[in-house]
Design an enzyme around this catalytic site. Structure first.
Site, PDB file in Angstrom:
ATOM      1  N   THR A  85      -1.751 -23.653  -1.462  1.00 37.25           N
ATOM      2  CA  THR A  85      -0.906 -23.926  -0.300  1.00 37.25           C
ATOM      3  C   THR A  85      -1.785 -24.102   0.935  1.00 37.25           C
ATOM      4  O   THR A  85      -2.990 -23.882   0.897  1.00 37.25           O
ATOM      5  CB  THR A  85       0.109 -22.790  -0.072  1.00 37.25           C
ATOM      6  OG1 THR A  85      -0.604 -21.550   0.092  1.00 37.25           O
ATOM      7  CG2 THR A  85       1.064 -22.669  -1.243  1.00 37.25           C
ATOM      8  N   HIS A  92       2.541 -10.624   2.113  1.00 33.77           N
ATOM      9  CA  HIS A  92       1.576 -10.903   1.056  1.00 33.77           C
ATOM     10  C   HIS A  92       0.350  -9.999   1.217  1.00 33.77           C
ATOM     11  O   HIS A  92       0.184  -9.349   2.248  1.00 33.77           O
ATOM     12  CB  HIS A  92       1.135 -12.373   1.088  1.00 33.77           C
ATOM     13  CG  HIS A  92       2.138 -13.302   0.498  1.00 33.77           C
ATOM     14  ND1 HIS A  92       3.196 -13.812   1.222  1.00 33.77           N
ATOM     15  CD2 HIS A  92       2.269 -13.808  -0.755  1.00 33.77           C
ATOM     16  CE1 HIS A  92       3.919 -14.596   0.440  1.00 33.77           C
ATOM     17  NE2 HIS A  92       3.380 -14.600  -0.760  1.00 33.77           N
ATOM     18  N   HIS A  93      -0.503 -10.009   0.210  1.00 33.55           N
ATOM     19  CA  HIS A  93      -1.750  -9.251   0.247  1.00 33.55           C
ATOM     20  C   HIS A  93      -2.697  -9.824   1.311  1.00 33.55           C
ATOM     21  O   HIS A  93      -2.567 -10.975   1.734  1.00 33.55           O
ATOM     22  CB  HIS A  93      -2.420  -9.283  -1.125  1.00 33.55           C
ATOM     23  CG  HIS A  93      -2.588 -10.672  -1.667  1.00 33.55           C
ATOM     24  ND1 HIS A  93      -3.651 -11.476  -1.339  1.00 33.55           N
ATOM     25  CD2 HIS A  93      -1.789 -11.407  -2.491  1.00 33.55           C
ATOM     26  CE1 HIS A  93      -3.524 -12.649  -1.944  1.00 33.55           C
ATOM     27  NE2 HIS A  93      -2.406 -12.636  -2.649  1.00 33.55           N
ATOM     28  N   LYS A 115      -4.629 -13.345   1.156  1.00 39.95           N
ATOM     29  CA  LYS A 115      -3.959 -14.645   1.275  1.00 39.95           C
ATOM     30  C   LYS A 115      -4.441 -15.346   2.532  1.00 39.95           C
ATOM     31  O   LYS A 115      -4.413 -14.792   3.629  1.00 39.95           O
ATOM     32  CB  LYS A 115      -2.440 -14.477   1.301  1.00 39.95           C
ATOM     33  CG  LYS A 115      -1.716 -15.823   1.301  1.00 39.95           C
ATOM     34  CD  LYS A 115      -0.258 -15.691   0.917  1.00 39.95           C
ATOM     35  CE  LYS A 115       0.440 -17.043   0.905  1.00 39.95           C
ATOM     36  NZ  LYS A 115      -0.195 -17.978  -0.054  1.00 39.95           N
ATOM     37  N   THR A 152       5.506 -20.717   0.147  1.00 42.62           N
ATOM     38  CA  THR A 152       6.865 -20.410  -0.298  1.00 42.62           C
ATOM     39  C   THR A 152       7.798 -20.242   0.896  1.00 42.62           C
ATOM     40  O   THR A 152       8.928 -20.743   0.901  1.00 42.62           O
ATOM     41  CB  THR A 152       6.866 -19.134  -1.155  1.00 42.62           C
ATOM     42  OG1 THR A 152       6.020 -19.329  -2.285  1.00 42.62           O
ATOM     43  CG2 THR A 152       8.270 -18.784  -1.625  1.00 42.62           C
TER      44      THR A 152
END
Length: 238
Positions: free
Chosen positions: A77, A135-136, A139, A146
């Site tokens: 992404t 998120h972690h 990222k 998403t």
């Protein structure tokens, strides 16, 4: 099926484990240390390539696979400003590109639910919609791909919102996406409709990378023999 893995981090290793468990073969592994090995001689051994690297290398990797004539499944992404160029090149090469911001079967069902809910809520302006994603810390992009997909679905179905912003906002036309980076979260996405009288929320929470990796292998099984640009709606028949 013979698979080339472009990107051999945590996701690449999860994909490898699932692919091997399904009887597939990993014939090439590309990482930062051997990027030059992505060449015609090596990639010709593969029926399909699965690309999970990052926003700075994904476009070049996708274009290289298309140039070399191998179907490519891309899950990176943060590079979608170049997606139309990749799509046009795929068509010129009569190639195969499968792209999804998220390959999880659950997330793709969540996309359908989000679209339906947004279409229902557009007639009830007393509800304001906002989003959160977690998120972690490894990222690299924010908001997540998403989250952007979910936001664009809302914008398409709710004319009151004109654009998304990656911060809290009091501007009625803006859809707020709040991004948090907390270990070890694989990924949580929340859409919330708030009014003076009640709230409506839908949430998807990933427990691990297995769902993402399994969907990517499913997409890789779908790609050979196809021509054009596809998404997970095509893979899953949604």
């Amino acid at each position: 099926m013979n698979i080339a893995l472009i990107g051999y981090g945590k996701m690449g290793r999860a994909i490898e484990e699932i692919a091997l468990g399904k009887g597939h073969h990993i014939v090439l592994k590309i990482d930062v240390d051997n990027a030059a090995d992505l060449n015609k001689e090596n990639i010709s051994k593969a029926d399909v390539a699965i690309e999970f690297t990052g926003p700075h290398s994904a476009f070049a990797n996708v274009m290289k696979c298309l140039e070399l004539g191998v179907p490519v499944v891309c899950g990176s992404t943060g590079w979608l400003e170049h997606f139309e160029d990749a799509k046009k090149y795929c068509e010129q090469q009569n190639g195969t590109l499968v792209y999804a911001s998220n390959y999880s079967i659950g997330v793709n069902l969540f996309f359908e639910l989000n679209t339906r809910l947004a279409a229902l809520m557009k007639d009830y302006p007393s509800y304001n919609v906002s989003m959160e994603e977690i998120h972690h810390t490894q990222k690299k992009d924010a908001p997540s791909g998403t989250a952007i997909t979910l936001a664009e679905q809302i914008l398409l179905n709710n004319p009151a919102k004109k654009r998304w912003v990656n911060q809290p906002t009091d501007i009625a036309e803006e859809l707020s996406i709040v991004s948090e980076r907390i270990d070890p979260a694989p990924g949580t996405h929340k859409i919330k409709y708030s009014s003076m009288v009640d709230d409506i929320e839908i949430i998807h929470t990933a427990h691990n990378r297995i769902g993402f990796a399994g969907g990517a292998v499913l997409a890789a099984e779908f790609a050979p023999g196809k021509k054009g640009v596809f998404g997970m709606k095509d893979v899953l028949g949604l």
